[in-house]
Design an enzyme around this catalytic site. Structure first.
Site, short mmCIF file in Angstrom:
data_model
loop_
_atom_site.label_atom_id
_atom_site.label_comp_id
_atom_site.label_asym_id
_atom_site.label_seq_id
_atom_site.Cartn_x
_atom_site.Cartn_y
_atom_site.Cartn_z
CD GLU A 132 7.17 -21.15 4.94
OE1 GLU A 132 7.32 -20.75 6.11
OE2 GLU A 132 7.50 -20.47 3.94
CE LYS A 190 5.25 -10.87 0.71
NZ LYS A 190 5.24 -11.94 1.70
#
Ligand code: PSU
Ligand code: MN
Length: 308
Positions: free
Chosen positions: A30, A164
């Protein structure tokens, strides 16, 4: 959808096109992580290192971005530099893709955006840092990353270091279960938490061997069960951050975002940048280490999948 009409938006780099013709394994990467996830110049240096690690393991890297109205599959070093150092690069998720293509300029694809483009390009494996997910406070804000819906429908295997802890990891895993997205883990039983190895939540299946991972994924798709698979792998022990420390800074960053009224697609980049500042840049070393490790795991998976 007419696949040929969609593919007309793609431009392949020469190395990626050659690898595809030769039937060699490909790994998508990405670009949001480059444009919005890390500072210059470490972002560009890391992007190049990750590409090299993938090549060393016998697969061809294909970093994906939008440049001047084209979906680019595979970038040159100069183009990585352009994405990594330009101001005002758009963050391109599913919703943003038509505007990014018709409006011109530079677009960095998120996990969702990259999955869409990888699937159009016929690439089955995609390496990222961490996936988006259900944000803490989502019951009030409705902030759930479009990455999760994309995983539900687009058939790409996404290799990551978990998610995260700016997210509600428990709710993220519940959402993936509801939408039928298998969460695999290698090297440990639990889902990883990006800066730290252990999220405290078990993955669905532990598969350490790339051949087993490939067999699982191929079986899913052979059955016509469209949609992604998450493969979580923890940050290497030596690069892990102390959990109390990262938790403290995460809470601070989320409070700062709320106090400043940050909403929508700006939330994740704001919080990532804030954590970086609060840790005095130390989180960056962890970030780089985990992406490199993900690249190794992803390349091995791509090689195994290409054989099936
Ligand atoms: N998580 C990270 N680093 C990142 C991102 C997520 O640890 O750079 C990026 C990815 O591109 C991901 C996107 O797809 O943020 C999710 O944004 P949002 O939460 O707005 O969906
Ligand atoms: Mn969001």
């Amino acid at each position: 959808m007419d696949a040929n009409i969609a593919r007309a938006w793609l431009t392949f780099s020469a190395p990626v096109a050659a690898a595809q013709v030769a039937g060699r394994p490909l790994v998508a990467l990405e670009s949001t992580i480059i444009a919005h996830g890390m500072p210059y110049p470490q972002n560009v240096r890391t992007a190049r290192e990750v590409e090299a690690l993938i090549r060393e393991r016998g697969a061809e890297p294909a970093t994906i971005a939008v440049i001047d109205g084209r979906i680019r599959i595979g970038l040159s070093d100069d183009e990585l530099e352009l994405i990594g150092r330009s101001e005002g690069v758009q963050k391109v998720s599913r919703r943003d893709l038509p505007a990014a293509l018709t409006g011109g300029g530079l677009g960095a694809t998120t996990v969702a955006g990259t999955m869409i483009c990888a699937a159009l390009a016929g690439i089955e494996v995609f390496v990222t840092g961490g996936i988006g997910g259900v944000h803490r406070g989502a019951p009030e804000t409705f902030d759930i990353s479009a990455d999760l819906q994309e995983l539900a429908k687009t058939s790409v295997a996404v290799v990551c270091a978990g998610a995260k802890s700016i997210l509600d990891i428990g709710l993220t895993l519940e959402y993936l279960e509801t939408h039928g997205v298998p969460v695999l883990s290698c090297e440990q039983d639990n889902f990883a938490a990006f800066y730290t190895r252990d999220s405290g939540f078990p993955a669905d299946f532990r598969l350490d061997d790339p051949a087993e991972q490939a067999r699982f994924i191929r079986t899913k798709w052979d059955l016509g069960l469209a949609g992604g698979v998450v493969l979580s792998t923890p940050v290497p022990q030596a690069a892990e951050m102390p959990r109390e420390e990262i938790d403290r800074w995460t809470r601070q960053a989320l409070d700062d975002a709320a106090a400043q009224g940050i909403t929508g697609k700006a939330v994740t980049p704001f919080v990532l940048a804030r954590i970086k500042a609060l840790t005095g840049g130390r989180s960056l070393a962890t970030n780089i280490a985990l992406i490199r490790h993900n690249a190794e795991v992803g390349a091995r998976l791509a090689v195994a999948l290409a054989g099936r």
